[in-house]
Design an enzyme around this catalytic site. Structure first.
Site, PDB file in Angstrom:
ATOM      1  N   CYS A 165      -2.310   9.862   2.935  1.00  0.00           N
ATOM      2  CA  CYS A 165      -1.819   8.791   1.295  1.00  0.00           C
ATOM      3  C   CYS A 165      -2.373   9.282  -0.012  1.00  0.00           C
ATOM      4  O   CYS A 165      -2.289   9.306  -1.481  1.00  0.00           O
ATOM      5  CB  CYS A 165      -1.773   7.245   1.233  1.00  0.00           C
ATOM      6  SG  CYS A 165      -3.113   6.440   1.686  1.00  0.00           S
TER       7      CYS A 165
ATOM      8  N   GLU B 108       0.818  -1.079   0.129  1.00  0.00           N
ATOM      9  CA  GLU B 108      -0.028  -0.094   0.175  1.00  0.00           C
ATOM     10  C   GLU B 108       1.013   1.550   0.211  1.00  0.00           C
ATOM     11  O   GLU B 108       1.600   1.340   1.411  1.00  0.00           O
ATOM     12  CB  GLU B 108      -0.712  -0.635   0.897  1.00  0.00           C
ATOM     13  CG  GLU B 108      -2.090  -1.310   1.255  1.00  0.00           C
ATOM     14  CD  GLU B 108      -2.916  -0.941   0.252  1.00  0.00           C
ATOM     15  OE1 GLU B 108      -3.276   0.460   0.108  1.00  0.00           O
ATOM     16  OE2 GLU B 108      -3.356  -1.529  -0.042  1.00  0.00           O
TER      17      GLU B 108
HETATM   18  P1  NAD Z   1       7.080   5.806   7.750  1.00  0.00           P
HETATM   19  O1  NAD Z   1       8.511   6.176   7.297  1.00  0.00           O
HETATM   20  O2  NAD Z   1       6.275   5.273   9.116  1.00  0.00           O
HETATM   21  O3  NAD Z   1       7.278   3.929   7.174  1.00  0.00           O
HETATM   22  C1  NAD Z   1       6.611   3.026   6.932  1.00  0.00           C
HETATM   23  C2  NAD Z   1       7.551   1.312   7.649  1.00  0.00           C
HETATM   24  O4  NAD Z   1       8.991   1.433   7.060  1.00  0.00           O
HETATM   25  C3  NAD Z   1       7.736   1.700   9.190  1.00  0.00           C
HETATM   26  O5  NAD Z   1       7.601   0.595   9.921  1.00  0.00           O
HETATM   27  C4  NAD Z   1       8.830   1.732   9.141  1.00  0.00           C
HETATM   28  O6  NAD Z   1      10.183   1.182  10.043  1.00  0.00           O
HETATM   29  C5  NAD Z   1       9.674   1.068   7.676  1.00  0.00           C
HETATM   30  N1  NAD Z   1      10.025   1.352   7.182  1.00  0.00           N
HETATM   31  C6  NAD Z   1      10.959   2.201   6.668  1.00  0.00           C
HETATM   32  N2  NAD Z   1      12.481   1.970   6.232  1.00  0.00           N
HETATM   33  C7  NAD Z   1      12.846   0.839   5.681  1.00  0.00           C
HETATM   34  C8  NAD Z   1      13.994  -0.047   5.712  1.00  0.00           C
HETATM   35  N3  NAD Z   1      14.811   0.781   5.180  1.00  0.00           N
HETATM   36  N4  NAD Z   1      13.472  -0.768   5.668  1.00  0.00           N
HETATM   37  C9  NAD Z   1      12.359  -1.580   5.697  1.00  0.00           C
HETATM   38  N5  NAD Z   1      11.693  -0.947   6.631  1.00  0.00           N
HETATM   39  C10 NAD Z   1      11.312   0.495   6.577  1.00  0.00           C
HETATM   40  O7  NAD Z   1       6.390   6.211   7.306  1.00  0.00           O
HETATM   41  P2  NAD Z   1       6.696   6.189   5.418  1.00  0.00           P
HETATM   42  O8  NAD Z   1       7.164   5.784   4.538  1.00  0.00           O
HETATM   43  O9  NAD Z   1       7.066   7.721   5.211  1.00  0.00           O
HETATM   44  O10 NAD Z   1       4.239   7.077   5.138  1.00  0.00           O
HETATM   45  C11 NAD Z   1       4.454   7.380   4.139  1.00  0.00           C
HETATM   46  C12 NAD Z   1       4.514   6.742   2.815  1.00  0.00           C
HETATM   47  O11 NAD Z   1       2.810   6.178   3.080  1.00  0.00           O
HETATM   48  C13 NAD Z   1       3.927   7.899   1.945  1.00  0.00           C
HETATM   49  O12 NAD Z   1       4.406   7.938   0.821  1.00  0.00           O
HETATM   50  C14 NAD Z   1       2.424   8.386   1.734  1.00  0.00           C
HETATM   51  O13 NAD Z   1       1.741   8.118   1.062  1.00  0.00           O
HETATM   52  C15 NAD Z   1       2.312   5.588   2.462  1.00  0.00           C
HETATM   53  N6  NAD Z   1       1.292   5.658   2.761  1.00  0.00           N
HETATM   54  C16 NAD Z   1       0.300   4.648   1.894  1.00  0.00           C
HETATM   55  C17 NAD Z   1      -1.135   4.131   2.078  1.00  0.00           C
HETATM   56  C18 NAD Z   1      -1.592   3.417   1.559  1.00  0.00           C
HETATM   57  O14 NAD Z   1      -2.824   2.710   2.619  1.00  0.00           O
HETATM   58  N7  NAD Z   1      -1.815   3.001   0.167  1.00  0.00           N
HETATM   59  C19 NAD Z   1      -1.670   4.444   3.866  1.00  0.00           C
HETATM   60  C20 NAD Z   1      -0.818   6.111   4.037  1.00  0.00           C
HETATM   61  C21 NAD Z   1       0.820   5.715   3.877  1.00  0.00           C
END
Ligand code: NAD
Length: 465
Positions: free
Chosen positions: A254, A219
């Site tokens: 998102c 997602e």
């Molecule tokens: P975040 O930084 O919290 O990362 C998400 C998860 O990935 C965390 O649990 C984090 O620990 C893990 N993570 C981070 N780096 C990692 C790595 N190198 N290896 C493994 N795991 C790792 O959140 P984010 O990514 O900044 O969230 C925002 C993004 O998520 C935006 O792009 C948004 O559009 C997307 N998003 C999508 C949805 C959806 O339903 N499609 C919903 C919410 C957010």
């Protein structure tokens, strides 16, 4: 660099996975009783802890109690109630017709749990983006490890506390921590990985899953466009667009509108109406509004401030632009007539900045949208049926709203997921159950009645049968 606590957690990971695999093998999670009991427990967790959840959301994200309740608790509660209501139907074997060669026999599809699932969640809806997929995993009969986002630590530790209090510890486990912990988890063999977050990490997750041929739901995000033409009621449109952009989580959503494609003739009027709407929603000084969330942390504040301070952006600001580091506050900001090669147009904004691109009509709008990866959501504001149809058919997106933003998300029977770079797979409602299930095809036969033509020798007479 891992903290000491993360190092300790990393060491425990293989043991946790081994224990949950044992639970999975015991068969307990496959039973309807276990699934219903756990869903009831999720519902009780939600009912008992509304205040603790909204307080944690306010601490980590500055979300108002109203917004926290609406976007995180209501959403999870309705998912849970739907799963409880429909579980029997979802679990029931689906009969399918047989063929001549399998006569007499019966064929069916049985949904079986994929097994041990890993759910990795982001910070922007840090509670519901854990609980919603968890409801799918429980409904499907999976054991689960949950890794909440470390960026929202209060919510993460609340989730860890509540889940071990309310749910079956032998089957559902929360592992807290940042990248080192996520990396250690991804080294393990899972039967399903459900990841929500940015597309860059999505690629890391998919590469890790590929080592074990583990199925994934990703997602992800991207730039969600909004098209607006001269046929619409500007006041209604401005309200729905401003609500989608700033009403939830200050644009850190998102499926929030990322940029607007506005037909030339309505630009001045639309901008004025949006300015009025922002004041109506958040007052003359939005930094004093309790209804506008804050930027999640200093890193994201710096990232967004850099976009605002870029000279090519700052000279185009027609509303907002104020940002105060100490408060992690960025005002709802409109940028008018922005070139496509400015930094604000290169990546998902994920904050309260809204660029407007001026276009002549549908063709130009389509050219712009198609120059970006497929978005998670696309919104069309037009009452012209031919325009609606052209864009519904012509633009691939995870989901769409016609004369609306964001609200498609609230309909549990609509699948929610991306396409292309905005993700793969979907969930919500029955799709959540399916995301954690394997559809097993079964043919039941008795001992009599085979058609002789199926067996060798394959003579020409048998061929015509
Ligand atoms: P975040 O930084 O919290 O990362 C998400 C998860 O990935 C965390 O649990 C984090 O620990 C893990 N993570 C981070 N780096 C990692 C790595 N190198 N290896 C493994 N795991 C790792 O959140 P984010 O990514 O900044 O969230 C925002 C993004 O998520 C935006 O792009 C948004 O559009 C997307 N998003 C999508 C949805 C959806 O339903 N499609 C919903 C919410 C957010």
């Amino acid at each position: 660099m891992a903290t000491q606590q993360e190092e300790e957690t990393v060491v425990r990971v293989p043991q946790i996975v081994q224990e949950l695999n044992q639970t999975m093998r015991s068969g307990i999670t496959r039973t309807k009783e276990w699934r219903m009991q756990q869903l009831r427990a999720v519902l009780k967790l939600l009912e008992d802890n509304e205040e603790r959840i909204t307080t944690a959301l306010a601490k980590d994200l500055g979300k108002s109690a109203h917004e926290g309740y609406l976007t995180e608790i209501v959403q999870a509660t309705s998912s849970c109630k739907l799963a409880m209501k429909e579980l029997n139907k979802w679990m029931a074997p689906q009969k399918v017709p047989t063929t001549l060669i399998t006569f007499p026999g019966k064929a069916a599809i049985i949904a079986e749990p994929l097994g041990l699932a890993l759910i990795i969640a982001p910070w922007n809806f840090p509670f519901s983006l854990v609980i919603d997929p968890l409801i799918g995993a429980i409904s499907a009969g999976c054991a689960v490890v949950i890794k909440p986002s470390e960026i929202t630590p209060t919510v993460s530790s609340l989730i860890a506390d509540l889940i071990q209090k309310y749910l079956d510890k032998k089957a559902i486990h929360v592992v807290e921590g940042g990248v080192p912990v996520a990396t250690a988890l991804l080294e393990q063999k899972w039967d399903k990985i459900f990841y929500t977050g940015n597309p860059k990490v999505g690629r890391i997750v998919m590469a890790a899953a590929a080592k074990h041929l583990t199925p994934v739901t990703l997602e992800l995000g991207g730039k969600c466009p909004v098209y607006i033409d001269d046929s619409v009621d500007l006041k209604v449109s401005a309200q729905r667009i401003c609500h989608g952009k700033w009403g939830f989580n200050c644009g850190q959503t998102c499926i929030a509108p990322d940029y607007l494609l506005v037909q030339e003739s309505i630009v001045p009027k639309l901008v004025e109406t949006m300015k009025d709407t922002i004041v109506q929603f958040f007052g003359e000084d939005p930094s004093k509004s309790g209804d506008l969330s804050r930027i999640v942390n200093e890193n994201h504040f710096q990232r967004l401030s850099k976009l605002l301070d870029d000279p090519r952006t700052s000279e185009k600001i027609v509303h907002g632009g104020q940002h105060v580091k100490e408060l992690l506050f960025i005002a709802p900001t409109i940028i008018l007539d922005i070139p496509l090669d400015t930094p604000v147009m290169s990546d998902e904004i994920f904050g309260p900045i809204l660029p407007i691109i001026i276009i002549k009509g549908v063709d130009e709008a389509m050219d712009v949208i198609l120059s970006f990866p497929k978005p998670l959501a696309f919104y069309v504001f037009s009452t012209k049926k031919e325009v609606q149809e052209r864009l519904v058919i012509g633009i691939s997106a995870g989901g769409m709203g016609v004369n609306e933003t964001m609200m498609h998300f609230t309909i549990p029977r609509l699948p929610f997921g991306g396409v292309g770079e905005s993700g793969m797979g979907a969930y919500h409602g029955k799709d959540s159950f399916d995301a954690f299930s394997h559809k097993k095809a079964i043919l039941y036969k008795g001992m009599r009645g085979d058609i002789p033509a199926r067996f060798p020798p394959y003579t020409s007479e048998k061929k015509s049968l």
